[in-house]
Design a protein around this motif. Structure first.
Motif, short mmCIF file in Angstrom:
data_model
loop_
_atom_site.label_atom_id
_atom_site.label_comp_id
_atom_site.label_asym_id
_atom_site.label_seq_id
_atom_site.Cartn_x
_atom_site.Cartn_y
_atom_site.Cartn_z
N VAL A 1 -31.45 -13.85 5.66
CA VAL A 1 -31.46 -12.40 5.43
C VAL A 1 -31.63 -11.74 6.79
O VAL A 1 -32.69 -11.81 7.40
CB VAL A 1 -32.61 -11.99 4.48
CG1 VAL A 1 -32.56 -10.49 4.22
CG2 VAL A 1 -32.52 -12.77 3.17
N PRO A 2 -30.57 -11.12 7.32
CA PRO A 2 -30.63 -10.57 8.69
C PRO A 2 -31.74 -9.53 8.86
O PRO A 2 -32.17 -8.89 7.90
CB PRO A 2 -29.25 -9.93 8.87
CG PRO A 2 -28.37 -10.63 7.86
CD PRO A 2 -29.26 -10.93 6.69
N ALA A 3 -32.14 -9.35 10.09
CA ALA A 3 -33.23 -8.42 10.39
C ALA A 3 -32.89 -6.99 10.01
O ALA A 3 -33.78 -6.20 9.68
CB ALA A 3 -33.57 -8.50 11.88
N TRP A 4 -31.61 -6.64 10.04
CA TRP A 4 -31.20 -5.27 9.71
C TRP A 4 -31.10 -5.04 8.19
O TRP A 4 -30.89 -3.90 7.75
CB TRP A 4 -29.85 -4.94 10.35
CG TRP A 4 -28.78 -5.98 10.17
CD1 TRP A 4 -28.40 -6.94 11.06
CD2 TRP A 4 -27.95 -6.18 9.01
NE1 TRP A 4 -27.40 -7.73 10.54
CE2 TRP A 4 -27.10 -7.28 9.28
CE3 TRP A 4 -27.84 -5.54 7.76
CZ2 TRP A 4 -26.16 -7.76 8.37
CZ3 TRP A 4 -26.90 -6.02 6.86
CH2 TRP A 4 -26.08 -7.11 7.16
N ALA A 5 -31.23 -6.11 7.39
CA ALA A 5 -30.92 -6.03 5.96
C ALA A 5 -32.13 -5.67 5.10
O ALA A 5 -32.43 -6.32 4.09
CB ALA A 5 -30.32 -7.35 5.48
N GLU A 6 -32.84 -4.61 5.47
CA GLU A 6 -33.93 -4.11 4.63
C GLU A 6 -33.38 -3.68 3.27
O GLU A 6 -32.39 -2.95 3.20
CB GLU A 6 -34.62 -2.93 5.30
CG GLU A 6 -35.34 -3.27 6.60
CD GLU A 6 -36.65 -4.00 6.37
OE1 GLU A 6 -37.09 -4.08 5.20
OE2 GLU A 6 -37.24 -4.47 7.37
N GLY A 7 -34.02 -4.11 2.20
CA GLY A 7 -33.56 -3.76 0.87
C GLY A 7 -32.53 -4.70 0.29
O GLY A 7 -31.95 -4.42 -0.78
N ALA A 8 -32.27 -5.82 0.96
CA ALA A 8 -31.36 -6.83 0.40
C ALA A 8 -31.92 -7.35 -0.92
O ALA A 8 -33.13 -7.37 -1.14
CB ALA A 8 -31.18 -7.97 1.39
N THR A 9 -31.02 -7.78 -1.79
CA THR A 9 -31.45 -8.33 -3.09
C THR A 9 -30.78 -9.67 -3.34
O THR A 9 -29.73 -9.99 -2.75
CB THR A 9 -31.11 -7.38 -4.24
OG1 THR A 9 -29.69 -7.24 -4.33
CG2 THR A 9 -31.76 -6.03 -4.05
N LEU A 10 -31.39 -10.43 -4.22
CA LEU A 10 -30.85 -11.73 -4.60
C LEU A 10 -31.01 -11.90 -6.10
O LEU A 10 -32.07 -11.59 -6.66
CB LEU A 10 -31.57 -12.85 -3.86
CG LEU A 10 -31.06 -14.27 -4.09
CD1 LEU A 10 -31.14 -15.10 -2.81
CD2 LEU A 10 -31.85 -14.96 -5.20
N ALA A 11 -29.96 -12.37 -6.75
CA ALA A 11 -30.00 -12.64 -8.19
C ALA A 11 -29.36 -13.98 -8.47
O ALA A 11 -28.48 -14.44 -7.73
CB ALA A 11 -29.29 -11.53 -8.96
N VAL A 12 -29.80 -14.63 -9.55
CA VAL A 12 -29.24 -15.90 -9.98
C VAL A 12 -28.60 -15.70 -11.35
O VAL A 12 -29.21 -15.10 -12.25
CB VAL A 12 -30.32 -17.00 -10.07
CG1 VAL A 12 -29.71 -18.30 -10.57
CG2 VAL A 12 -30.99 -17.19 -8.72
N ARG A 13 -27.37 -16.18 -11.48
CA ARG A 13 -26.67 -16.11 -12.77
C ARG A 13 -26.40 -17.52 -13.25
O ARG A 13 -25.68 -18.29 -12.59
CB ARG A 13 -25.36 -15.33 -12.63
CG ARG A 13 -25.55 -13.88 -12.25
CD ARG A 13 -24.30 -13.07 -12.47
NE ARG A 13 -23.16 -13.58 -11.72
CZ ARG A 13 -22.27 -12.80 -11.12
NH1 ARG A 13 -22.39 -11.48 -11.18
NH2 ARG A 13 -21.24 -13.32 -10.47
N ALA A 14 -26.98 -17.87 -14.36
CA ALA A 14 -26.81 -19.21 -14.90
C ALA A 14 -25.42 -19.36 -15.52
O ALA A 14 -24.87 -18.41 -16.08
CB ALA A 14 -27.88 -19.51 -15.95
N ALA A 15 -24.86 -20.54 -15.40
CA ALA A 15 -23.54 -20.80 -15.96
C ALA A 15 -23.54 -20.61 -17.46
O ALA A 15 -24.47 -21.04 -18.16
CB ALA A 15 -23.11 -22.23 -15.62
N GLY A 16 -22.54 -19.95 -17.97
CA GLY A 16 -22.38 -19.80 -19.40
C GLY A 16 -23.47 -18.99 -20.07
O GLY A 16 -23.66 -19.08 -21.28
N GLY A 17 -24.23 -18.24 -19.29
CA GLY A 17 -25.27 -17.41 -19.89
C GLY A 17 -26.54 -18.15 -20.22
O GLY A 17 -27.44 -17.59 -20.84
N GLY A 18 -26.66 -19.43 -19.82
CA GLY A 18 -27.88 -20.16 -20.08
C GLY A 18 -29.06 -19.60 -19.32
O GLY A 18 -28.90 -18.80 -18.39
N ASP A 19 -30.23 -19.99 -19.70
CA ASP A 19 -31.47 -19.50 -19.08
C ASP A 19 -31.54 -17.98 -19.10
O ASP A 19 -32.09 -17.34 -18.21
CB ASP A 19 -31.59 -19.98 -17.64
CG ASP A 19 -31.79 -21.48 -17.55
OD1 ASP A 19 -31.54 -22.01 -16.47
OD2 ASP A 19 -32.19 -22.11 -18.56
N GLY A 20 -30.95 -17.39 -20.12
CA GLY A 20 -31.00 -15.94 -20.22
C GLY A 20 -29.94 -15.24 -19.41
O GLY A 20 -29.97 -14.02 -19.25
#
Length: 652
Positions: free
Chosen positions: A500-519
């Protein structure tokens, strides 16, 4: 385009492959850049630039020097500077990495290109090998009747410097084509053996005025399993700084012979020499387990980046000696910022990243990214056939186009030129672009780390035998969305790390499970600059979505930098933008004196039509306009112009 399945039973197909360290580089057989900005640069490099470099090497007689040496005709007819041999070696290294890159691509065009390159590579190697003396000595400028004696001008002769580049070319060949019978590796081995005999513990107690032999020897030692080459590199590192070279008008700091490596607190002197020396010292520290030396180098890197590095990542503020200035001495209009210093800086940063890992790895990755986009990518024209040697941040007078058929004096060309009397930069750019995939990702026992973002495929095997296969989709750096898709199921959890670069304040991360698993998609989490990690028992189709805020932004200078106090620069993601006079045409500012223009800090820069615009004001007349800014690495592509990166702020 499809990719072959890599193997990981050998050392990484990478310019640097330490025997130990926090991270293992993933090589060209494990990572392929498949699209976007860097794929375009690699394509141009692999066709236009390599052809261009070889053509000029032939035209200027620098390859023919080896023919003259083999025929016993030197010194009569030799052409080029004392270090011209090194440009041939850098060209060979670039071709070797390009062959390694093409080997991962299943494509008829790539196969044909590789076959032609292989033929040309072997032809040049044969000419180089024919010039080697029976005892391993190889240089076209010294060692024959009518020439200087061997090792007689260590300050300026560049004999060892040239051999360092020979060794790096041999490493590239060894790693991309193991067992190749062209003979380059054996040429390098014989030369390295001679260096050990001549400069070992009982030999000449000195060093080369231009560092490079250190990192060349260390990497050759790693590649060939020869610890004595690493030991010789260590001797060179430890000798430097003890006044073993003659003093000169710029002082021994020019070639880092004023202070021992362990006692220096920042990089100083000639910026290319300093970075090559630091790279070699880092190699030695890792291979010998010298944590104290590694810590010293990391401290030097930190101070140099904070106080002696331009916003572009460029280094070197003195023209007369191509050198670093003192702390905060960073004038825009006198910036030297040599392209080769950028290449060498990337090499030094990469070595520290591999050695120290995620703790400070994001910082190293940030500088690598900044330097690649704003120094290394700035040097070549879009067609890959002309180059900047130095990279000014302020062009006060429109430059003069270089004659495409004439060699230009080193940094005196005010626009990109096809070739230089000192033409170290074109082949340096070529070898960097050809090997660029090796800078994208690393692995350790726990998982895989992404350091640079580009459309890519990654296939590797972790230490415990688990296979990892990933696909990266992104429009970065124009688009800040980076999608990492999993292509292989995991038998147990492993960790994916993302810079996450130093300039990237407010960066976000999300995980999407295959096929909608794990919600299905998990709620995005906000990140802080550094390293983001996700540990998971991955399944095919899982996705990680990293969103980096790449909106245009103003950046303020450190107030201790006198030359740009009261100025602003516009950045977007890792790219630096500049104000260029060609973009004033048709605006109320068309007739303004360029020196009168100011950025209005009250109105933020913004995206527009795929680019960036900002409000610019004529401080003398009050005229105002919304003006398109140019990516720094694209400046002067539309003809001669005035340009500045740091622009005075209105009211400052």
């Amino acid at each position: 385009m499809s990719l072959t399945t890599p193997t990981t039973t050998h050392a990484p197909v990478s310019p640097v492959a330490p025997s130990s360290g926090a991270l293992r580089p993933l090589g060209l057989d494990e990572v392929a850049i498949t699209g976007g900005f860097w794929a375009e640069r690699q394509a141009v490099n692999g066709t236009n630039t390599l052809d261009h470099v070889e053509g000029w090497l032939e035209r200027e007689g620098w390859i023919a020097n080896f023919d003259l040496a083999a025929a016993g005709k030197l010194p009569e007819g030799r052409r080029g500077r004392e270090f011209s041999d090194s440009e041939v070696y850098k060209y060979l290294e670039a071709v070797a990495w390009e062959l390694g890159r093409l080997a991962s691509v299943v494509d008829s065009d790539a196969s044909a290109r590789a076959e032609a390159l292989e033929t040309r590579f072997r032809a040049v190697v044969a000419r180089v090998a024919a010039a080697q003396e029976a005892d391993g000595y190889l240089n076209t400028r010294f060692g024959r009747p009518g020439q200087g004696a061997r090792w007689s001008d260590l300050e300026w002769g560049h004999e060892l410097y040239c051999l360092g580049h020979l060794f790096q070319a041999a490493v590239a060949r060894h790693r991309t084509s193991p067992g190749a019978d062209d003979g380059l590796v054996e040429v390098a081995r014989r030369a390295a053996d001679l260096v050990g005999e001549a400069f070992g513990p009982d030999g000449i107690q000195s060093v080369c005025g231009h560092a490079e032999i250190e990192t060349g020897l260390a990497e050759l030692g790693r590649a060939l399993g020869e610890p004595r080459y690493v030991e010789q590199a260590r001797l060179f590192v430890e000798r430097r700084g003890h006044g073993v070279l003659r003093d000169i008008e710029w002082g021994r700091s020019y070639y880092q012979d004023d202070v021992p490596v362990r006692d220096a607190d920042a990089l100083r002197g000639h910026s290319v020499r300093a970075n090559y020396l630091s790279s070699g010292a880092a190699d030695v520290a890792v291979e010998t387990g010298d944590d104290e030396l590694l810590d010293v180098l990391a401290g030097q890197w930190a101070r140099t980046v904070a106080r002696r590095t331009y916003v572009t990542g460029g280094q070197g503020s003195h023209h007369q000696d191509e050198a670093f200035g003192e702390d905060w001495e960073l004038p825009s209009d006198r910036a030297y910022s040599e392209t080769c210093a950028g290449v060498a800086s990337v090499q030094f940063s990469q070595r520290l990243l591999l050695a120290r890992g995620a703790g400070q790895g994001a910082d190293y990755g940030d500088l690598i990214e900044r330097t690649l986009y704003n120094v290394v990518a700035t040097s070549p024209a879009a067609d890959g056939r002309s180059f900047y040697y130095a990279n000014t941040l302020h062009q006060r007078v429109p430059g003069v186009p270089a004659d495409p058929d004439v060699v230009s004096p080193r940094a005196h060309s005010s626009l990109r030129a096809p070739w230089f009397e000192v033409s170290c930069c074109p082949p340096n750019v070529a070898r960097t672009f050809a090997s660029l995939a090796a800078y994208l990702a690393t692995a350790d026992a726990s998982g895989v780390q992404l350091h640079q973002y580009a459309p890519a495929t990654i296939r590797t095997t972790l230490d415990d035998g688990r296979e990892v296969a990933l696909e990266v989709e992104t429009g970065y750096p124009v688009d800040g969305r980076v999608v990492v898709r999993v292509l292989a199921d995991a038998s147990s959890p492993w960790t994916l790390s993302l810079r996450v670069p130093a300039w990237a304040e407010g960066a976000t991360l999300a995980v999407r499970a295959a096929g909608g698993g794990d919600g299905g998609a998990l709620e995005p989490r906000t990140l802080v600059p550094g390293t983001a990690t996700v540990e998971r028992a991955w399944a095919v189709g899982d996705e990680v979505v990293l969103t980096l805020p790449v909106a245009p932004r103003f950046t303020l200078p450190d107030p201790r930098v006198d030359a740009v106090r009261g100025c602003l620069v516009v950045e977007r993601g890792p790219e630096v933008f500049a104000l260029e006079t060609v973009d004033l045409a048709g605006t109320p500012l068309e007739a303004s004196d360029f020196a009168d223009l100011r950025l209005d800090p009250a109105t933020a820069p913004r995206d527009a039509d795929g680019g960036v615009v900002a409000d610019v004001v004529d401080a003398r007349t009050g005229a105002r306009a919304e003006v398109a800014l140019v990516r720094y690495h694209e400046w002067a592509e539309r003809g001669p112009s005035q340009m500045r990166v740091w622009v005075p702020a209105l009211g400052a």
